[in-house]
Scaffold this motif. Structure first.
Motif, PDB file in Angstrom:
ATOM      1  N   ILE A 107      23.984  -1.082  31.067  1.00  0.00           N
ATOM      2  CA  ILE A 107      22.778  -0.883  31.886  1.00  0.00           C
ATOM      3  C   ILE A 107      22.821   0.403  32.721  1.00  0.00           C
ATOM      4  O   ILE A 107      21.810   1.060  32.907  1.00  0.00           O
ATOM      5  CB  ILE A 107      22.484  -2.132  32.752  1.00  0.00           C
ATOM      6  CG1 ILE A 107      21.030  -2.148  33.203  1.00  0.00           C
ATOM      7  CG2 ILE A 107      23.421  -2.274  33.934  1.00  0.00           C
ATOM      8  CD1 ILE A 107      20.499  -3.490  33.583  1.00  0.00           C
ATOM      9  N   GLU A 108      24.020   0.763  33.184  1.00  0.00           N
ATOM     10  CA  GLU A 108      24.136   1.976  34.008  1.00  0.00           C
ATOM     11  C   GLU A 108      23.945   3.242  33.178  1.00  0.00           C
ATOM     12  O   GLU A 108      23.573   4.283  33.702  1.00  0.00           O
ATOM     13  CB  GLU A 108      25.515   2.043  34.643  1.00  0.00           C
ATOM     14  CG  GLU A 108      25.715   1.034  35.724  1.00  0.00           C
ATOM     15  CD  GLU A 108      27.152   1.012  36.165  1.00  0.00           C
ATOM     16  OE1 GLU A 108      27.442   1.589  37.206  1.00  0.00           O
ATOM     17  OE2 GLU A 108      27.987   0.429  35.452  1.00  0.00           O
ATOM     18  N   PRO A 113      12.960   3.872  32.752  1.00  0.00           N
ATOM     19  CA  PRO A 113      13.095   2.423  32.721  1.00  0.00           C
ATOM     20  C   PRO A 113      14.075   1.976  31.645  1.00  0.00           C
ATOM     21  O   PRO A 113      14.113   2.552  30.563  1.00  0.00           O
ATOM     22  CB  PRO A 113      11.675   1.930  32.413  1.00  0.00           C
ATOM     23  CG  PRO A 113      11.038   3.044  31.675  1.00  0.00           C
ATOM     24  CD  PRO A 113      11.652   4.303  32.195  1.00  0.00           C
ATOM     25  N   ARG A 114      14.826   0.919  31.981  1.00  0.00           N
ATOM     26  CA  ARG A 114      15.947   0.542  31.121  1.00  0.00           C
ATOM     27  C   ARG A 114      15.553  -0.454  30.027  1.00  0.00           C
ATOM     28  O   ARG A 114      16.409  -1.115  29.477  1.00  0.00           O
ATOM     29  CB  ARG A 114      17.050  -0.061  31.981  1.00  0.00           C
ATOM     30  CG  ARG A 114      17.619   0.928  32.969  1.00  0.00           C
ATOM     31  CD  ARG A 114      18.770   0.305  33.710  1.00  0.00           C
ATOM     32  NE  ARG A 114      19.428   1.293  34.531  1.00  0.00           N
ATOM     33  CZ  ARG A 114      19.172   1.484  35.820  1.00  0.00           C
ATOM     34  NH1 ARG A 114      18.270   0.757  36.414  1.00  0.00           N
ATOM     35  NH2 ARG A 114      19.827   2.399  36.506  1.00  0.00           N
ATOM     36  N   ILE A 115      14.274  -0.557  29.756  1.00  0.00           N
ATOM     37  CA  ILE A 115      13.817  -1.555  28.775  1.00  0.00           C
ATOM     38  C   ILE A 115      14.315  -1.219  27.363  1.00  0.00           C
ATOM     39  O   ILE A 115      14.609  -2.096  26.578  1.00  0.00           O
ATOM     40  CB  ILE A 115      12.263  -1.717  28.852  1.00  0.00           C
ATOM     41  CG1 ILE A 115      11.774  -2.873  28.000  1.00  0.00           C
ATOM     42  CG2 ILE A 115      11.514  -0.461  28.530  1.00  0.00           C
ATOM     43  CD1 ILE A 115      12.003  -4.213  28.615  1.00  0.00           C
ATOM     44  N   LEU A 117      17.034   0.194  24.747  1.00  0.00           N
ATOM     45  CA  LEU A 117      18.482   0.404  24.644  1.00  0.00           C
ATOM     46  C   LEU A 117      18.772   1.672  23.838  1.00  0.00           C
ATOM     47  O   LEU A 117      17.948   2.100  23.040  1.00  0.00           O
ATOM     48  CB  LEU A 117      19.114  -0.786  23.920  1.00  0.00           C
ATOM     49  CG  LEU A 117      19.212  -2.085  24.694  1.00  0.00           C
ATOM     50  CD1 LEU A 117      19.619  -3.214  23.769  1.00  0.00           C
ATOM     51  CD2 LEU A 117      20.210  -1.964  25.824  1.00  0.00           C
TER      52      LEU A 117
ATOM     53  N   THR B 149       7.958  -6.237  33.025  1.00  0.00           N
ATOM     54  CA  THR B 149       8.357  -5.645  31.742  1.00  0.00           C
ATOM     55  C   THR B 149       9.367  -4.511  31.948  1.00  0.00           C
ATOM     56  O   THR B 149      10.393  -4.462  31.280  1.00  0.00           O
ATOM     57  CB  THR B 149       7.112  -5.104  30.995  1.00  0.00           C
ATOM     58  OG1 THR B 149       6.131  -6.132  30.993  1.00  0.00           O
ATOM     59  CG2 THR B 149       7.425  -4.711  29.575  1.00  0.00           C
ATOM     60  N   LEU B 150       9.050  -3.615  32.884  1.00  0.00           N
ATOM     61  CA  LEU B 150       9.914  -2.445  33.087  1.00  0.00           C
ATOM     62  C   LEU B 150      11.311  -2.819  33.567  1.00  0.00           C
ATOM     63  O   LEU B 150      12.289  -2.176  33.197  1.00  0.00           O
ATOM     64  CB  LEU B 150       9.270  -1.480  34.090  1.00  0.00           C
ATOM     65  CG  LEU B 150       8.069  -0.697  33.599  1.00  0.00           C
ATOM     66  CD1 LEU B 150       7.534   0.193  34.704  1.00  0.00           C
ATOM     67  CD2 LEU B 150       8.415   0.151  32.379  1.00  0.00           C
ATOM     68  N   TYR B 152      12.912  -5.655  33.006  1.00  0.00           N
ATOM     69  CA  TYR B 152      13.363  -6.840  32.267  1.00  0.00           C
ATOM     70  C   TYR B 152      14.889  -6.975  32.293  1.00  0.00           C
ATOM     71  O   TYR B 152      15.438  -8.014  32.648  1.00  0.00           O
ATOM     72  CB  TYR B 152      12.840  -6.751  30.830  1.00  0.00           C
ATOM     73  CG  TYR B 152      13.349  -7.811  29.897  1.00  0.00           C
ATOM     74  CD1 TYR B 152      12.891  -9.117  29.989  1.00  0.00           C
ATOM     75  CD2 TYR B 152      14.289  -7.511  28.913  1.00  0.00           C
ATOM     76  CE1 TYR B 152      13.364 -10.098  29.125  1.00  0.00           C
ATOM     77  CE2 TYR B 152      14.765  -8.482  28.052  1.00  0.00           C
ATOM     78  CZ  TYR B 152      14.292  -9.772  28.157  1.00  0.00           C
ATOM     79  OH  TYR B 152      14.770 -10.737  27.309  1.00  0.00           O
ATOM     80  N   ARG B 153      15.586  -5.913  31.919  1.00  0.00           N
ATOM     81  CA  ARG B 153      17.060  -5.973  31.833  1.00  0.00           C
ATOM     82  C   ARG B 153      17.708  -6.154  33.202  1.00  0.00           C
ATOM     83  O   ARG B 153      18.656  -6.922  33.360  1.00  0.00           O
ATOM     84  CB  ARG B 153      17.603  -4.708  31.171  1.00  0.00           C
ATOM     85  CG  ARG B 153      17.293  -4.674  29.718  1.00  0.00           C
ATOM     86  CD  ARG B 153      18.002  -3.641  28.926  1.00  0.00           C
ATOM     87  NE  ARG B 153      17.386  -3.586  27.629  1.00  0.00           N
ATOM     88  CZ  ARG B 153      17.562  -4.489  26.678  1.00  0.00           C
ATOM     89  NH1 ARG B 153      18.382  -5.502  26.873  1.00  0.00           N
ATOM     90  NH2 ARG B 153      16.948  -4.398  25.528  1.00  0.00           N
ATOM     91  N   GLU B 154      17.164  -5.460  34.189  1.00  0.00           N
ATOM     92  CA  GLU B 154      17.715  -5.569  35.543  1.00  0.00           C
ATOM     93  C   GLU B 154      17.516  -6.987  36.091  1.00  0.00           C
ATOM     94  O   GLU B 154      18.437  -7.568  36.680  1.00  0.00           O
ATOM     95  CB  GLU B 154      17.035  -4.562  36.480  1.00  0.00           C
ATOM     96  CG  GLU B 154      17.465  -3.126  36.278  1.00  0.00           C
ATOM     97  CD  GLU B 154      16.554  -2.377  35.319  1.00  0.00           C
ATOM     98  OE1 GLU B 154      15.989  -3.020  34.415  1.00  0.00           O
ATOM     99  OE2 GLU B 154      16.414  -1.149  35.455  1.00  0.00           O
ATOM    100  N   LEU B 157      19.936  -9.364  34.496  1.00  0.00           N
ATOM    101  CA  LEU B 157      21.299  -9.170  34.988  1.00  0.00           C
ATOM    102  C   LEU B 157      21.492  -9.774  36.378  1.00  0.00           C
ATOM    103  O   LEU B 157      22.454 -10.511  36.602  1.00  0.00           O
ATOM    104  CB  LEU B 157      21.653  -7.678  34.991  1.00  0.00           C
ATOM    105  CG  LEU B 157      23.105  -7.358  35.361  1.00  0.00           C
ATOM    106  CD1 LEU B 157      24.078  -7.975  34.374  1.00  0.00           C
ATOM    107  CD2 LEU B 157      23.344  -5.859  35.400  1.00  0.00           C
ATOM    108  N   THR B 168      27.771  -2.677  39.762  1.00  0.00           N
ATOM    109  CA  THR B 168      27.302  -1.538  38.972  1.00  0.00           C
ATOM    110  C   THR B 168      26.531  -0.579  39.883  1.00  0.00           C
ATOM    111  O   THR B 168      26.322  -0.872  41.060  1.00  0.00           O
ATOM    112  CB  THR B 168      26.362  -1.986  37.831  1.00  0.00           C
ATOM    113  OG1 THR B 168      25.195  -2.555  38.407  1.00  0.00           O
ATOM    114  CG2 THR B 168      27.020  -2.983  36.900  1.00  0.00           C
ATOM    115  N   SER B 169      26.089   0.540  39.314  1.00  0.00           N
ATOM    116  CA  SER B 169      25.382   1.516  40.157  1.00  0.00           C
ATOM    117  C   SER B 169      23.883   1.236  40.261  1.00  0.00           C
ATOM    118  O   SER B 169      23.155   2.010  40.879  1.00  0.00           O
ATOM    119  CB  SER B 169      25.621   2.922  39.618  1.00  0.00           C
ATOM    120  OG  SER B 169      25.161   3.012  38.302  1.00  0.00           O
ATOM    121  N   ILE B 170      23.425   0.132  39.664  1.00  0.00           N
ATOM    122  CA  ILE B 170      21.991  -0.182  39.822  1.00  0.00           C
ATOM    123  C   ILE B 170      21.765  -0.850  41.189  1.00  0.00           C
ATOM    124  O   ILE B 170      22.655  -1.561  41.671  1.00  0.00           O
ATOM    125  CB  ILE B 170      21.443  -1.064  38.662  1.00  0.00           C
ATOM    126  CG1 ILE B 170      22.100  -2.452  38.648  1.00  0.00           C
ATOM    127  CG2 ILE B 170      21.600  -0.396  37.318  1.00  0.00           C
ATOM    128  CD1 ILE B 170      21.309  -3.477  37.889  1.00  0.00           C
TER     129      ILE B 170
END
Lengths: 257, 276
Positions: A107-108, A113-115, A117, B149-150, B152-154, B157, B168-170
């Protein structure tokens, strides 16, 4: 070169002093086993090293970055560290597969935006899974896996971003003997071949004796680093904590100057 | 005809909001947050109507939405700092009890004509949503769906491994807060349109059932939106035909569907057991 240095560190949680004095330095890629009785402050020390807990006094140096009380933990340092928390902090309600959990370690590295991969994320997951021998369970849900498999998945997540330092909180609990040796061989390989520094918490004295380069003994709020060759009987250390053998690394060292 | 189009649009907006929120609520174990926020809104509206009655003020939709937002945001700001689930649920249960009591207290002293307006927040008023409210709901839906949506991954987690996310750095703390805010704002819109009781049904049940059935989060969001939209549309059609409140129908249908899904899972488990 200093990889991790801690100088006169004092950490308290909710007003209770957990670490009263810790001074040590790791100057070369090594496998450091953190050992000590329950409630001694092993996890607290690791969490302080990764910036989850702020120290009250003293300082932490990771490569060239210095963290002091009141200072913000640098984001650049976080990217250098791969962390594996204890398994029981994970929320099992989330129906995520092993693959999704490993990918979350990237993720880092993904830009906001991280949507989306990276294109090679699947290859990266497969590569790391093969190294840990978990490629066959990648599409299984995390809560369906055995304790040992779950540990390997979390280790893979810590490894996928290719960190310079690995901080692992009890990575060998609930792991069978064969997997335990596999994981330890992998960790030793990461130190010897890839030049990474690994710090792991365990309760197993045998691992500290046979696998580590250094033993970080945490007891009675103090943490002292020993070369594993100098530790003949860790049990004895835990019981008596001999004064004469303490402080292999001098306490007044200019790590945080 | 325009009413049907309007109701279809409203159903799409509410399905999007509830569909996203339902999945995230289940994964992040924020069910109690939804219940508490909805009761906090009820209490603040009861107080607002009482003050409006005493000082003879007209309660505009803008005022209503502002008061709902002012009530919801501090609650989620406060609880998003609490990491322990047990501690968070305890704080939420205290706020919930306090807000329900305040709501009951003020509803008891409100005059009859205002009680009927308050009642609409309990049972919903999907057929009486004004164009102004539609605009608010559209803006809320646009903002929430985009952010859901934007990030989603964060959001995933911080929901399943908050400690790792912090390492992590987020900005894990801020993301956790944002998730609580989005869930709260979605709750607010659902309470306004569907009412308090049905909000629980649409925001808690479908997500919880799908998560329990080990459906992956992205698919779960899609299925939730679809299920809520279909049940809402069927409810509206039946409401027109038989003159029954659509929100109530929607709640009943979702609950029955969830019950059937759980029963089916139980049967499949038994079947697998007998096979082995």
């Amino acid at each position: 070169m200093v990889i991790i240095a801690v100088e006169e560190l004092k950490v308290s949680i909710g007003g209770r002093i957990v670490i009263s004095e810790a001074t040590f330095a790791i100057r070369e890629p090594s496998l450091v086993v953190v050992i000590g009785p329950n409630g001694a402050g092993k996890t607290t020390l690791l969490k302080t090293l990764i910036g989850l807990i702020r120290p009250v006094r003293g300082c932490i140096r990771i490569f060239d970055s210095i963290v002091k009380p009141g200072s913000k933990y640098p984001k650049s340092v976080r990217k250098l560290i791969g962390y594996m928390p204890q398994r029981d902090v994970i929320n099992y309600a989330a129906p995520l597969t092993a693959r999704e959990i490993i990918v979350s370690g990237l993720i880092e590295n993904i830009s906001v935006p991280r949507i989306l991969l990276p294109r090679d994320s699947n290859d990266m997951v497969l590569q790391i899974a093969q190294r840990l021998g978990i490629e066959s369970i990648l599409d299984k849900f995390f809560d369906e896996l055995s304790g040992g498999q779950q540990q390997k998945v979390l280790l893979a997540r810590a490894l996928i971003k290719d960190p310079k330092i690995l901080i692992l909180d009890e990575p060998l609990s609930n792991v069978d003997e064969i997997s335990r040796v596999e994981i330890l061989e992998l960790l030793r390989d990461l130190v010897r071949r890839d030049g990474k520094t690994v710090m792991l918490v365990t309760h197993d004295v045998e691992i500290a004796m046979n696998w580590s380069d250094y033993v970080l003994l945490v007891n009675n709020g103090r943490a002292v680093l020993y070369s594993s060759k100098m530790v003949e009987d860790v049990d004895k250390f835990l019981r008596h904590y001999p004064e004469k053998d303490r402080k292999i690394i001098p306490s007044r060292s200019p790590y945080c100057a | 005809m325009s009413l049907i189009i309007e109701l279809t649009c409203l159903s799409i907006l509410i399905s999007l909001l509830a569909g996203f929120s339902s999945t995230y609520t289940s994964i992040s174990r924020s069910g109690f947050l939804v219940v508490t926020i909805s009761h906090a809104i009820l209490a603040s509206l009861a107080v607002l109507f009482y003050i409006a009655y005493i000082f003879n003020i007209y309660v505009t939709p803008i005022l209503t939405w502002t008061i709902m937002l002012i009530t919801a945001l501090p609650v989620c700001a406060f609880v998003s700092h609490v990491r322990l689930f047990s501690e968070r649920d305890l704080i939420l249960s205290i706020i919930f009890a306090l807000m329900l009591s305040i709501a009951a207290l003020f509803m008891a002293i409100l005059p009859g004509f205002m009680i009927s307006r308050m009642w609409s927040f309990l049972t919903g008023s999907i057929l009486l949503v004004s164009p102004m409210d539609m605009t608010f709901i559209f803006i809320i839906c646009l903002i929430c769906s985009t952010l859901y949506t934007l990030f989603y991954r964060e959001f995933l987690l911080v929901s399943y491994d908050y400690e790792y996310a912090l390492a992590t750095s987020i900005p894990a703390g801020a993301i956790n807060y944002l998730l609580s805010i989005l869930i709260s704002i979605s709750t607010l819109a659902c309470v306004y349109v569907l009412g308090l009781f049905v909000t629980y049904a649409v925001m808690l049940i479908p997500g919880a059932v799908l998560v329990n059935a080990r459906v992956r989060p992205s698919l779960s969001i899609f299925l939730n939106i679809l299920i809520i939209f279909i049940t809402l549309m069927i409810s509206i059609m039946l409401a027109f035909k038989y003159n029954i409140p659509p929100s109530g129908l929607c709640g009943v249908m979702i609950s029955i569907l969830a019950g059937l899904a759980i029963f089916l899972k139980f049967l499949m488990k038994r079947f697998k057991k007998t096979q082995t």
